[in-house]
Scaffold this motif. Structure first.
Motif, PDB file in Angstrom:
ATOM      1  N   ASP A  12       0.816  -1.218   0.000  1.00 34.61           N
ATOM      2  CA  ASP A  12       0.000   0.000   0.000  1.00 34.61           C
ATOM      3  C   ASP A  12       0.849   1.266   0.000  1.00 34.61           C
ATOM      4  O   ASP A  12       0.521   2.241  -0.684  1.00 34.61           O
ATOM      5  CB  ASP A  12      -0.923   0.023   1.216  1.00 34.61           C
ATOM      6  N   ASP A  13       1.917   1.277   0.775  1.00 33.95           N
ATOM      7  CA  ASP A  13       2.767   2.475   0.868  1.00 33.95           C
ATOM      8  C   ASP A  13       3.448   2.790  -0.464  1.00 33.95           C
ATOM      9  O   ASP A  13       3.566   3.957  -0.851  1.00 33.95           O
ATOM     10  CB  ASP A  13       3.827   2.305   1.966  1.00 33.95           C
ATOM     11  N   ILE A  14       3.893   1.768  -1.165  1.00 34.73           N
ATOM     12  CA  ILE A  14       4.536   1.982  -2.470  1.00 34.73           C
ATOM     13  C   ILE A  14       3.506   2.470  -3.482  1.00 34.73           C
ATOM     14  O   ILE A  14       3.778   3.392  -4.262  1.00 34.73           O
ATOM     15  CB  ILE A  14       5.240   0.699  -2.953  1.00 34.73           C
ATOM     16  N   ARG A  15       2.321   1.859  -3.482  1.00 37.90           N
ATOM     17  CA  ARG A  15       1.251   2.286  -4.387  1.00 37.90           C
ATOM     18  C   ARG A  15       0.898   3.747  -4.118  1.00 37.90           C
ATOM     19  O   ARG A  15       0.815   4.566  -5.040  1.00 37.90           O
ATOM     20  CB  ARG A  15       0.036   1.364  -4.195  1.00 37.90           C
ATOM     21  N   TYR A  16       0.736   4.090  -2.871  1.00 40.94           N
ATOM     22  CA  TYR A  16       0.395   5.459  -2.452  1.00 40.94           C
ATOM     23  C   TYR A  16       1.478   6.446  -2.909  1.00 40.94           C
ATOM     24  O   TYR A  16       1.185   7.459  -3.538  1.00 40.94           O
ATOM     25  CB  TYR A  16       0.226   5.477  -0.928  1.00 40.94           C
ATOM     26  N   ALA A  17       2.738   6.138  -2.609  1.00 46.61           N
ATOM     27  CA  ALA A  17       3.847   7.038  -2.939  1.00 46.61           C
ATOM     28  C   ALA A  17       4.004   7.207  -4.447  1.00 46.61           C
ATOM     29  O   ALA A  17       4.270   8.318  -4.930  1.00 46.61           O
ATOM     30  CB  ALA A  17       5.147   6.518  -2.321  1.00 46.61           C
ATOM     31  N   SER A  18       3.837   6.132  -5.211  1.00 45.71           N
ATOM     32  CA  SER A  18       3.998   6.231  -6.664  1.00 45.71           C
ATOM     33  C   SER A  18       2.890   7.070  -7.288  1.00 45.71           C
ATOM     34  O   SER A  18       3.141   7.831  -8.233  1.00 45.71           O
ATOM     35  CB  SER A  18       4.072   4.850  -7.303  1.00 45.71           C
ATOM     36  N   ILE A  19       1.693   6.969  -6.752  1.00 42.21           N
ATOM     37  CA  ILE A  19       0.580   7.776  -7.271  1.00 42.21           C
ATOM     38  C   ILE A  19       0.800   9.251  -6.937  1.00 42.21           C
ATOM     39  O   ILE A  19       0.601  10.128  -7.784  1.00 42.21           O
ATOM     40  CB  ILE A  19      -0.765   7.250  -6.737  1.00 42.21           C
ATOM     41  N   LEU A  20       1.236   9.531  -5.707  1.00 45.66           N
ATOM     42  CA  LEU A  20       1.549  10.923  -5.338  1.00 45.66           C
ATOM     43  C   LEU A  20       2.659  11.480  -6.223  1.00 45.66           C
ATOM     44  O   LEU A  20       2.588  12.633  -6.670  1.00 45.66           O
ATOM     45  CB  LEU A  20       1.973  11.008  -3.878  1.00 45.66           C
ATOM     46  N   LEU A  21       3.683  10.672  -6.468  1.00 46.75           N
ATOM     47  CA  LEU A  21       4.787  11.104  -7.325  1.00 46.75           C
ATOM     48  C   LEU A  21       4.283  11.444  -8.722  1.00 46.75           C
ATOM     49  O   LEU A  21       4.667  12.463  -9.295  1.00 46.75           O
ATOM     50  CB  LEU A  21       5.865  10.024  -7.388  1.00 46.75           C
ATOM     51  N   MET A  22       3.419  10.611  -9.256  1.00 44.99           N
ATOM     52  CA  MET A  22       2.855  10.870 -10.586  1.00 44.99           C
ATOM     53  C   MET A  22       2.146  12.218 -10.600  1.00 44.99           C
ATOM     54  O   MET A  22       2.323  13.017 -11.527  1.00 44.99           O
ATOM     55  CB  MET A  22       1.880   9.748 -10.942  1.00 44.99           C
ATOM     56  N   GLY A  23       1.353  12.483  -9.575  1.00 47.35           N
ATOM     57  CA  GLY A  23       0.669  13.769  -9.493  1.00 47.35           C
ATOM     58  C   GLY A  23       1.627  14.936  -9.375  1.00 47.35           C
ATOM     59  O   GLY A  23       1.478  15.956 -10.058  1.00 47.35           O
ATOM     60  N   ASN A  24       2.636  14.783  -8.535  1.00 44.73           N
ATOM     61  CA  ASN A  24       3.598  15.871  -8.357  1.00 44.73           C
ATOM     62  C   ASN A  24       4.424  16.121  -9.612  1.00 44.73           C
ATOM     63  O   ASN A  24       4.803  17.259  -9.890  1.00 44.73           O
ATOM     64  CB  ASN A  24       4.499  15.590  -7.153  1.00 44.73           C
ATOM     65  N   LEU A  25       4.714  15.092 -10.378  1.00 44.98           N
ATOM     66  CA  LEU A  25       5.465  15.271 -11.617  1.00 44.98           C
ATOM     67  C   LEU A  25       4.683  16.085 -12.648  1.00 44.98           C
ATOM     68  O   LEU A  25       5.282  16.727 -13.506  1.00 44.98           O
ATOM     69  CB  LEU A  25       5.842  13.919 -12.217  1.00 44.98           C
ATOM     70  N   SER A  26       3.372  16.067 -12.547  1.00 42.28           N
ATOM     71  CA  SER A  26       2.564  16.797 -13.529  1.00 42.28           C
ATOM     72  C   SER A  26       2.826  18.299 -13.460  1.00 42.28           C
ATOM     73  O   SER A  26       2.615  19.010 -14.436  1.00 42.28           O
ATOM     74  CB  SER A  26       1.081  16.511 -13.333  1.00 42.28           C
ATOM     75  N   LYS A  27       3.303  18.771 -12.329  1.00 38.82           N
ATOM     76  CA  LYS A  27       3.627  20.198 -12.201  1.00 38.82           C
ATOM     77  C   LYS A  27       4.748  20.591 -13.154  1.00 38.82           C
ATOM     78  O   LYS A  27       4.880  21.747 -13.531  1.00 38.82           O
ATOM     79  CB  LYS A  27       4.030  20.512 -10.758  1.00 38.82           C
TER      80      LYS A  27
END
Length: 185
Positions: A12-27
């Protein structure tokens, strides 16, 4: 591309972190065609994980989809994500996906083959919630699809996948697969 495998991690932690990273990269990816392609590449995964059994992953998906929305290339989808994907608000998933598939068909008809193949891959997900969501997604996609677009979908693969979901151990998955098959016409 390197993040995508982690979106489906059993941790769960890896899934959560990777999704957040994807969102942050969109900036940093706004205006980059390659980044737009990558957002479309992971969009199905993010949409299906809106029903993830981990509430933190669901919140991360909502965040990522809101911040990535302008990169997708559809004003209607961007508005929909901004209006409905609030981290602390519940989401009526069926209505949301039904409306979203209409916009996907309208705004990205050339991507329909890619989207349906991506969804079918989730028929074998580790999580029954995601398998049920995949059945719902394909059902609404079929239900909203105009006749001229059916040639873009491999209906034999869709049917085979849904038949397998009708035999799933989870009753909700079986019910959603049956509902999806009800969209065949």
């Amino acid at each position: 591309m390197k993040i995508k495998p982690f979106l489906e991690s059993e941790n769960d932690d890896i899934r959560y972190a990777s999704i957040l990273l994807m969102g942050n990269l969109s900036k940093f990816g706004s205006g980059e065609p390659v980044f737009k392609d990558q957002i479309h590449n992971v969009l199905v995964s993010l949409l299906l994980h809106l029903v993830d059994p981990n509430p933190q992953v669901v919140k991360a998906c909502k965040f990522a989809m809101r911040v990535c929305a302008p990169v997708v290339g559809s004003e209607q989808i961007t508005a929909m994500f901004q209006n409905h994907l609030h981290e602390d608000k519940s989401l009526h998933y069926g209505e949301f996906i039904n409306d979203l598939t209409k916009y996907l068909i309208q705004d990205f008809p050339g991507m329909l083959n890619f989207y349906h193949i991506s969804v079918i891959q989730f028929f074998k997900s580790n999580w029954p919630e995601v398998r049920a969501a995949a059945a719902m997604f394909i059902g609404f996609l079929l239900g909203n699809l105009q006749q001229e677009h059916f040639s873009q979908l491999n209906m034999a693969t869709v049917t085979k996948g849904l038949v397998l979901l009708l035999q799933d151990s989870d009753p909700v998955v079986r019910a959603k697969a049956a509902e999806a098959m009800g969209q065949f016409h």
